[in-house]
Design a protein around this motif. Structure first.
Motif, PDB file in Angstrom:
ATOM      1  N   ILE A 192      -3.914   2.858   9.982  1.00  0.00           N
ATOM      2  CA  ILE A 192      -5.384   2.687   9.428  1.00  0.00           C
ATOM      3  C   ILE A 192      -5.761   4.213   8.671  1.00  0.00           C
ATOM      4  O   ILE A 192      -5.442   5.270   8.596  1.00  0.00           O
ATOM      5  CB  ILE A 192      -5.754   2.592  10.418  1.00  0.00           C
ATOM      6  CG1 ILE A 192      -5.507   1.123  11.674  1.00  0.00           C
ATOM      7  CG2 ILE A 192      -7.529   2.600  10.566  1.00  0.00           C
ATOM      8  CD1 ILE A 192      -6.401   1.391  12.351  1.00  0.00           C
ATOM      9  N   GLY A 193      -5.202   4.122   7.291  1.00  0.00           N
ATOM     10  CA  GLY A 193      -5.757   4.491   6.451  1.00  0.00           C
ATOM     11  C   GLY A 193      -7.398   5.237   6.174  1.00  0.00           C
ATOM     12  O   GLY A 193      -8.289   4.622   6.409  1.00  0.00           O
ATOM     13  N   ASN A 194      -7.408   5.796   4.825  1.00  0.00           N
ATOM     14  CA  ASN A 194      -8.831   6.178   4.057  1.00  0.00           C
ATOM     15  C   ASN A 194      -9.990   5.005   4.407  1.00  0.00           C
ATOM     16  O   ASN A 194     -11.006   4.904   5.065  1.00  0.00           O
ATOM     17  CB  ASN A 194      -8.964   6.779   3.245  1.00  0.00           C
ATOM     18  CG  ASN A 194      -9.628   8.503   2.913  1.00  0.00           C
ATOM     19  OD1 ASN A 194      -9.959   9.054   4.522  1.00  0.00           O
ATOM     20  ND2 ASN A 194      -9.620   9.241   2.729  1.00  0.00           N
ATOM     21  N   LYS A 195      -9.371   3.987   3.424  1.00  0.00           N
ATOM     22  CA  LYS A 195     -10.632   2.800   3.551  1.00  0.00           C
ATOM     23  C   LYS A 195     -10.320   1.336   4.470  1.00  0.00           C
ATOM     24  O   LYS A 195     -11.574   1.411   4.539  1.00  0.00           O
ATOM     25  CB  LYS A 195      -9.452   1.693   2.645  1.00  0.00           C
ATOM     26  CG  LYS A 195      -9.295   2.006   1.020  1.00  0.00           C
ATOM     27  CD  LYS A 195     -10.654   2.551  -0.269  1.00  0.00           C
ATOM     28  CE  LYS A 195     -11.018   2.901  -1.385  1.00  0.00           C
ATOM     29  NZ  LYS A 195     -11.095   3.859  -1.233  1.00  0.00           N
ATOM     30  N   ILE A 196      -9.689   1.929   5.915  1.00  0.00           N
ATOM     31  CA  ILE A 196     -10.572   1.163   6.638  1.00  0.00           C
ATOM     32  C   ILE A 196     -11.179   1.817   7.724  1.00  0.00           C
ATOM     33  O   ILE A 196     -12.039   1.305   8.243  1.00  0.00           O
ATOM     34  CB  ILE A 196      -8.499   0.571   7.464  1.00  0.00           C
ATOM     35  CG1 ILE A 196      -7.932  -0.470   6.498  1.00  0.00           C
ATOM     36  CG2 ILE A 196      -8.680   0.015   8.797  1.00  0.00           C
ATOM     37  CD1 ILE A 196      -6.617  -0.738   7.105  1.00  0.00           C
ATOM     38  N   SER A 197     -10.622   2.786   7.854  1.00  0.00           N
ATOM     39  CA  SER A 197     -11.807   4.171   8.362  1.00  0.00           C
ATOM     40  C   SER A 197     -12.546   4.005   7.740  1.00  0.00           C
ATOM     41  O   SER A 197     -13.882   3.742   8.713  1.00  0.00           O
ATOM     42  CB  SER A 197     -10.726   5.110   8.380  1.00  0.00           C
ATOM     43  OG  SER A 197      -9.622   5.126   8.899  1.00  0.00           O
ATOM     44  N   GLN A 198     -13.289   3.625   7.214  1.00  0.00           N
ATOM     45  CA  GLN A 198     -14.640   4.193   6.062  1.00  0.00           C
ATOM     46  C   GLN A 198     -15.255   2.819   6.575  1.00  0.00           C
ATOM     47  O   GLN A 198     -16.712   2.457   6.962  1.00  0.00           O
ATOM     48  CB  GLN A 198     -14.371   3.740   4.540  1.00  0.00           C
ATOM     49  CG  GLN A 198     -14.387   5.600   4.224  1.00  0.00           C
ATOM     50  CD  GLN A 198     -13.637   5.438   2.780  1.00  0.00           C
ATOM     51  OE1 GLN A 198     -13.319   4.575   1.483  1.00  0.00           O
ATOM     52  NE2 GLN A 198     -12.939   6.975   1.782  1.00  0.00           N
ATOM     53  N   LYS A 199     -14.462   1.577   6.173  1.00  0.00           N
ATOM     54  CA  LYS A 199     -15.565   0.522   6.386  1.00  0.00           C
ATOM     55  C   LYS A 199     -15.355   0.476   7.706  1.00  0.00           C
ATOM     56  O   LYS A 199     -17.175  -0.349   8.570  1.00  0.00           O
ATOM     57  CB  LYS A 199     -14.516  -0.856   6.192  1.00  0.00           C
ATOM     58  CG  LYS A 199     -15.543  -2.404   6.074  1.00  0.00           C
ATOM     59  CD  LYS A 199     -14.400  -2.730   4.990  1.00  0.00           C
ATOM     60  CE  LYS A 199     -14.207  -4.287   4.669  1.00  0.00           C
ATOM     61  NZ  LYS A 199     -13.863  -5.590   4.137  1.00  0.00           N
TER      62      LYS A 199
END
Length: 290
Positions: A192-199
């Motif tokens: 779970i990287g940055n993009k998924i976390s942001q979303k």
């Protein structure tokens, strides 16, 4: 007009000064590069912020509560060079002789001191500018608390933080808990990287809210939503532990003397210290010395 308080991440400047002038010594061979470089940078900040109050905050040796609950916290960081260690006390003396407060509390991280001071000052209607590059500090940003990049002096408010990290300041600690922070050796949830976390944060809110609404993940337009849900469930306990590491404390108790923002230079002491370390240039250019 609101008064300005400048909070300086002293540890960042200490290392920056040391690596800029690693070989500088006085005639007796005592290393002085970190001290000299730090005072030069500090003088520049003072000149840029006339009629402001200043506090310089340092990390100290010791075991913070984060290290106690997660032994791998900051484990990848290299030990401070001895040539730098021996310059710390003389630097503190010089800053105090210049009339400014140095704050370093055993077993308390600088971020938590900065967090507490920021909120204390904000409640008392000050404008606060934090000179730091530490992304954890971004969570403190409000319309009255700004971050200043110590390298290029760019100022970040809530809009700039959102633009840089993809979430609002109040969610920075949730973002770092989910996606991890390699600088502090916080793993985050694998995959779970940055993009998924942001979303997840922008659709569902903070960590608590994400877990309360975990069944709604399928409705967020996620590719592999089921897989993300499984990972969140599997690492639930760990991610809340990580959040304790990434969340800055704003309720540290410390001596009231630290909150005295008045500048009280000790000119004779300062002259003596500058002569001792052979900072002849500083004797002539420092504003506090006549």
């Amino acid at each position: 007009m609101k008064k300005k308080i400048i909070l300086i991440d002293g540890t960042f400047y200490l290392y920056r000064a040391y690596y800029a002038l690693p070989n500088l010594t006085n005639s007796k061979g005592y290393p002085t590069g970190a001290i000299y470089g730090f005072i030069n940078m500090f003088n520049k900040i003072i000149k840029m912020n006339i009629n402001s109050y200043f506090l310089i905050i340092f990390d100290t040796k010791g075991k913070s509560f984060r290290k106690k609950i997660f032994s791998k916290y900051k484990l990848t960081r290299t030990k401070m060079p001895n040539n730098l260690v021996i310059q710390i006390k003389p630097l503190y003396k010089i800053i105090k002789a210049m009339g400014y407060n140095v704050i370093a509390i055993k077993n308390i991280e600088a971020d938590d001191i900065i967090g507490t001071l920021s909120k204390y000052a904000e409640k008392r209607s000050y404008f606060i500018f934090i000179f730091s590059i530490d992304k954890d500090i971004a969570q403190l940003v409000t319309k009255n608390i700004k971050m200043v990049n110590p390298i290029n002096y760019s100022i970040s408010g809530p809009k700039e933080i959102y633009s840089k990290y993809g979430v609002h300041p109040k969610f920075i600690s949730d973002l770092l808990a989910l996606s991890g922070d390699s600088i502090d050796n916080i793993p985050g949830i694998p995959g779970i990287g940055n993009k998924i976390s942001q979303k997840l944060i922008n659709k569902l809110g903070n960590l608590k809210s994400i877990y309360q609404n975990i069944t709604n993940i399928d409705n967020i337009n996620f590719r592999g939503g089921e897989n993300i849900k499984k990972k969140l469930i599997k690492y639930k306990k760990l991610v809340f532990l990580y959040h304790k590491l990434t969340k800055i404390k704003t309720n540290i108790s410390f001596s009231q003397e630290y909150l005295n923002f008045k500048i009280k230079p000790k000119i004779n002491c300062l002259k003596y210290l500058f002569k001792l370390y052979e900072f002849n240039k500083l004797i002539t250019i420092n504003n506090n010395i006549n």
